[in-house]
Design a protein around this motif. Structure first.
Motif, mmCIF file in Angstrom:
data_model
loop_
_atom_site.group_PDB
_atom_site.id
_atom_site.type_symbol
_atom_site.label_atom_id
_atom_site.label_comp_id
_atom_site.label_asym_id
_atom_site.label_seq_id
_atom_site.Cartn_x
_atom_site.Cartn_y
_atom_site.Cartn_z
ATOM 1 N N LYS A 260 43.875 36.855 37.724
ATOM 2 C CA LYS A 260 42.649 36.524 38.446
ATOM 3 C C LYS A 260 41.649 35.870 37.506
ATOM 4 C CE LYS A 260 43.236 40.313 41.749
ATOM 5 N NZ LYS A 260 42.662 41.533 42.337
ATOM 6 N N ARG A 261 40.677 35.241 38.106
ATOM 7 C CA ARG A 261 39.625 34.571 37.341
ATOM 8 C C ARG A 261 38.658 35.601 36.762
ATOM 9 N NH1 ARG A 261 36.233 29.857 37.215
ATOM 10 N NH2 ARG A 261 34.024 30.404 37.350
ATOM 11 N N LEU A 262 38.221 35.360 35.542
ATOM 12 C CA LEU A 262 37.181 36.176 34.926
ATOM 13 C C LEU A 262 36.268 35.255 34.130
ATOM 14 C CD1 LEU A 262 35.953 38.965 34.259
ATOM 15 C CD2 LEU A 262 37.394 38.984 32.214
ATOM 16 N N SER A 263 35.020 35.147 34.583
ATOM 17 C CA SER A 263 34.039 34.313 33.888
ATOM 18 C C SER A 263 32.760 35.110 33.727
ATOM 19 C CB SER A 263 33.760 33.031 34.676
ATOM 20 O OG SER A 263 33.175 33.336 35.934
ATOM 21 N N TYR A 264 32.055 34.881 32.631
ATOM 22 C CA TYR A 264 30.825 35.645 32.414
ATOM 23 C C TYR A 264 29.772 35.310 33.462
ATOM 24 C CZ TYR A 264 26.579 37.532 30.541
ATOM 25 O OH TYR A 264 25.402 38.234 30.417
ATOM 26 N N VAL A 265 29.655 34.043 33.823
ATOM 27 C CA VAL A 265 28.617 33.607 34.766
ATOM 28 C C VAL A 265 28.762 34.299 36.110
ATOM 29 C CG1 VAL A 265 27.688 31.629 36.035
ATOM 30 C CG2 VAL A 265 28.292 31.383 33.624
ATOM 31 N N GLU A 266 29.996 34.519 36.553
ATOM 32 C CA GLU A 266 30.232 35.098 37.879
ATOM 33 C C GLU A 266 30.790 36.519 37.814
ATOM 34 O OE1 GLU A 266 29.250 33.728 40.575
ATOM 35 O OE2 GLU A 266 28.648 31.817 39.658
ATOM 36 N N ILE A 267 30.587 37.198 36.706
ATOM 37 C CA ILE A 267 31.222 38.507 36.529
ATOM 38 C C ILE A 267 30.740 39.530 37.555
ATOM 39 C CG2 ILE A 267 29.550 39.360 34.813
ATOM 40 C CD1 ILE A 267 32.005 40.591 33.336
ATOM 41 N N VAL A 268 29.480 39.471 37.979
ATOM 42 C CA VAL A 268 28.974 40.421 38.978
ATOM 43 C C VAL A 268 29.731 40.260 40.286
ATOM 44 C CG1 VAL A 268 26.961 41.029 40.394
ATOM 45 C CG2 VAL A 268 26.699 40.680 37.940
ATOM 46 N N SER A 269 30.095 39.046 40.619
ATOM 47 C CA SER A 269 30.871 38.785 41.829
ATOM 48 C C SER A 269 32.349 39.118 41.623
ATOM 49 C CB SER A 269 30.729 37.316 42.236
ATOM 50 O OG SER A 269 31.584 37.001 43.302
ATOM 51 N N GLU A 270 32.921 38.650 40.518
ATOM 52 C CA GLU A 270 34.365 38.764 40.305
ATOM 53 C C GLU A 270 34.838 40.201 40.086
ATOM 54 O OE1 GLU A 270 34.634 34.276 38.356
ATOM 55 O OE2 GLU A 270 34.687 36.044 37.061
ATOM 56 N N LEU A 271 33.982 41.034 39.511
ATOM 57 C CA LEU A 271 34.372 42.423 39.255
ATOM 58 C C LEU A 271 33.656 43.410 40.179
ATOM 59 C CD1 LEU A 271 34.611 42.591 35.347
ATOM 60 C CD2 LEU A 271 36.361 41.930 37.018
ATOM 61 N N SER A 272 33.062 42.915 41.229
ATOM 62 C CA SER A 272 32.303 43.773 42.147
ATOM 63 C C SER A 272 33.152 44.901 42.722
ATOM 64 C CB SER A 272 31.715 42.943 43.289
ATOM 65 O OG SER A 272 31.064 43.767 44.224
ATOM 66 N N ALA A 273 34.405 44.608 43.027
ATOM 67 C CA ALA A 273 35.280 45.613 43.644
ATOM 68 C C ALA A 273 35.538 46.800 42.734
ATOM 69 C CB ALA A 273 36.610 44.973 44.047
ATOM 70 N N TYR A 274 35.362 46.618 41.422
ATOM 71 C CA TYR A 274 35.686 47.672 40.470
ATOM 72 C C TYR A 274 34.446 48.395 39.947
ATOM 73 C CZ TYR A 274 39.299 44.116 40.556
ATOM 74 O OH TYR A 274 40.181 43.165 40.975
ATOM 75 N N ALA A 275 33.271 47.900 40.304
ATOM 76 C CA ALA A 275 32.031 48.506 39.826
ATOM 77 C C ALA A 275 31.797 49.862 40.491
ATOM 78 C CB ALA A 275 30.856 47.578 40.104
ATOM 79 N N CYS A 276 31.084 50.712 39.802
ATOM 80 C CA CYS A 276 30.761 52.046 40.318
ATOM 81 C C CYS A 276 29.848 51.947 41.541
ATOM 82 C CB CYS A 276 30.073 52.841 39.215
ATOM 83 S SG CYS A 276 29.347 54.402 39.746
ATOM 84 N N THR A 277 30.122 52.784 42.530
ATOM 85 C CA THR A 277 29.230 52.926 43.691
ATOM 86 C C THR A 277 28.678 54.345 43.656
ATOM 87 O OG1 THR A 277 30.605 51.400 44.985
ATOM 88 C CG2 THR A 277 29.007 52.750 46.190
ATOM 89 N N PRO A 278 27.461 54.533 43.169
ATOM 90 C CA PRO A 278 26.933 55.890 43.014
ATOM 91 C C PRO A 278 26.657 56.567 44.345
ATOM 92 C CG PRO A 278 25.224 54.283 42.560
ATOM 93 C CD PRO A 278 26.499 53.507 42.722
ATOM 94 N N VAL A 279 26.761 57.869 44.355
ATOM 95 C CA VAL A 279 26.549 58.651 45.574
ATOM 96 C C VAL A 279 25.146 58.435 46.128
ATOM 97 C CG1 VAL A 279 26.401 60.991 46.504
ATOM 98 C CG2 VAL A 279 28.247 60.394 44.943
ATOM 99 N N ASN A 280 24.164 58.317 45.248
ATOM 100 C CA ASN A 280 22.794 58.158 45.748
ATOM 101 C C ASN A 280 22.570 56.798 46.402
ATOM 102 O OD1 ASN A 280 23.049 57.078 43.118
ATOM 103 N ND2 ASN A 280 20.856 57.218 42.762
ATOM 104 N N LEU A 281 23.353 55.787 46.058
ATOM 105 C CA LEU A 281 23.270 54.510 46.769
ATOM 106 C C LEU A 281 23.807 54.676 48.190
ATOM 107 C CD1 LEU A 281 22.833 51.493 47.107
ATOM 108 C CD2 LEU A 281 25.038 51.101 45.976
ATOM 109 N N ILE A 282 24.947 55.341 48.321
ATOM 110 C CA ILE A 282 25.507 55.593 49.653
ATOM 111 C C ILE A 282 24.525 56.400 50.495
ATOM 112 C CG2 ILE A 282 27.382 56.712 50.920
ATOM 113 C CD1 ILE A 282 29.169 56.157 48.469
ATOM 114 N N SER A 283 23.922 57.412 49.901
ATOM 115 C CA SER A 283 22.956 58.244 50.622
ATOM 116 C C SER A 283 21.754 57.410 51.079
ATOM 117 C CB SER A 283 22.470 59.395 49.742
ATOM 118 O OG SER A 283 23.542 60.236 49.391
ATOM 119 N N PHE A 284 21.250 56.543 50.182
ATOM 120 C CA PHE A 284 20.122 55.672 50.530
ATOM 121 C C PHE A 284 20.469 54.790 51.718
ATOM 122 C CE2 PHE A 284 18.271 51.396 50.106
ATOM 123 C CZ PHE A 284 16.923 51.692 50.265
ATOM 124 N N LEU A 285 21.648 54.168 51.681
ATOM 125 C CA LEU A 285 22.055 53.274 52.761
ATOM 126 C C LEU A 285 22.267 54.034 54.066
ATOM 127 C CD1 LEU A 285 24.541 50.949 50.833
ATOM 128 C CD2 LEU A 285 22.165 50.474 51.458
#
Length: 296
Positions: A260-285
């Motif tokens: 897969k593609r990995l670039s610094y400029v788009e890293i927030v998009s490209e690795l979004s699926a693997y980033a942590c989703t904290p419990v308090n974010l889910i609770s807020f939503l």
């Protein structure tokens, strides 16, 4: 926002400081999938702009029924009192980028980038865990080298001075040498060098650095250190692992191609699926979802 609200009073304005929508979009989409509420993502280009916009919305009678959620970076907590409001989520650590740099996120990234999430042999699993152990060791070493910068930046935020300040002037891998052969890190900067990044401001002294060090002593560096530097290190580490895998160099036991593609400029998009989703974010939503569904 006024234009969006006048066209459809059910629209939800999702307000972010920068290019954070790619992190929030899939997470909000999953939680709000059963509601017929259009989500309008708005990059307001900076934290100060976001604070001003939120204050303006809350003070505008014409927008009192407007549905919106604001997403703030915690930074060094110097303005926390301003942004802790029911309509806002504040990151647990410095910024969104810190959600990408934990070892669990890196583990998932390595499995996907280099093993295509395929069923692993015991040997492959061993390699992944060796990569993760190496990551933890190198991340700890990186934190020691970038600590002084974070302490200096903390002082700049908590003990403000007159004059311009641009933290992006700290070019991580010009101030920290990354020996790719030995996989070691060594800082090449001093407090004087840091003060030189903000020549119009009163210099930070060692006593102020000591105060900052006490503040950080009770916090996890991976969470509290500036996210831009954290994700730069994670990116450089992953790029080095990808290069080593292509050649079959240790810790890899055989050649593996990045799928897969990995670039610094788009890293927030490209690795979004693997980033942590904290419990308090889910609770807020979930809380906002309940509120908006009852007021629609």
């Amino acid at each position: 926002m006024l234009r969006d609200h006048s066209k459809d009073d059910n629209v939800v304005s999702v307000l972010v400081e920068g290019k954070d929508s790619d992190y929030f979009r899939p997470r909000m989409g999953a939680i709000f999938a059963d509601l017929r509420l259009p989500l309008a993502y708005r990059n307001v280009r900076g934290k100060n702009n976001l604070k001003k916009l939120v204050r303006a919305v809350l003070g505008n009678v014409a927008l009192e029924r407007c549905k919106f959620a604001a997403f703030f970076d915690r930074d060094y907590e110097h303005d926390l009192a301003e942004i802790l409001i029911p309509q806002a989520f504040v990151t647990d650590g410095y910024s969104i980028e810190n959600y990408y740099t934990g070892v669990d996120s890196v583990r998932q990234s390595v499995r996907s980038l280099l093993f295509s999430d395929a069923a692993h042999s015991d040997d492959d699993d061993k390699v992944v865990e060796e990569v993760c152990a190496l990551y933890v060791s190198m991340q700890n070493a990186f934190h020691e080298e970038v600590r002084l910068f974070n302490e200096w930046a903390w002082v700049q935020r908590h003990m403000p001075r007159d004059g311009a300040l641009e933290l992006d002037r700290f070019d991580t891998f010009k101030f920290i040498e990354f020996d790719r052969l030995g996989l070691t890190l060594k800082s090449t900067y001093s407090l004087d060098d840091l003060n030189g990044l903000a020549p119009d401001r009163r210099a930070v002294d060692l006593g102020e650095i000591a105060t900052a060090r006490i503040w950080f002593s009770s916090r996890d560096a991976a969470i509290s250190f500036r996210g831009k530097q954290e994700i730069e290190f994670t990116y450089e580490f992953l790029r080095e692992m990808i290069d080593r895998a292509a050649l079959g160099l240790l810790p890899f036991e055989r050649k593996a191609k990045c799928s897969k593609r990995l670039s610094y400029v788009e890293i927030v998009s490209e690795l979004s699926a693997y980033a942590c989703t904290p419990v308090n974010l889910i609770s807020f939503l979930e809380v906002r979802k309940s509120f908006w569904s009852s007021s629609s």
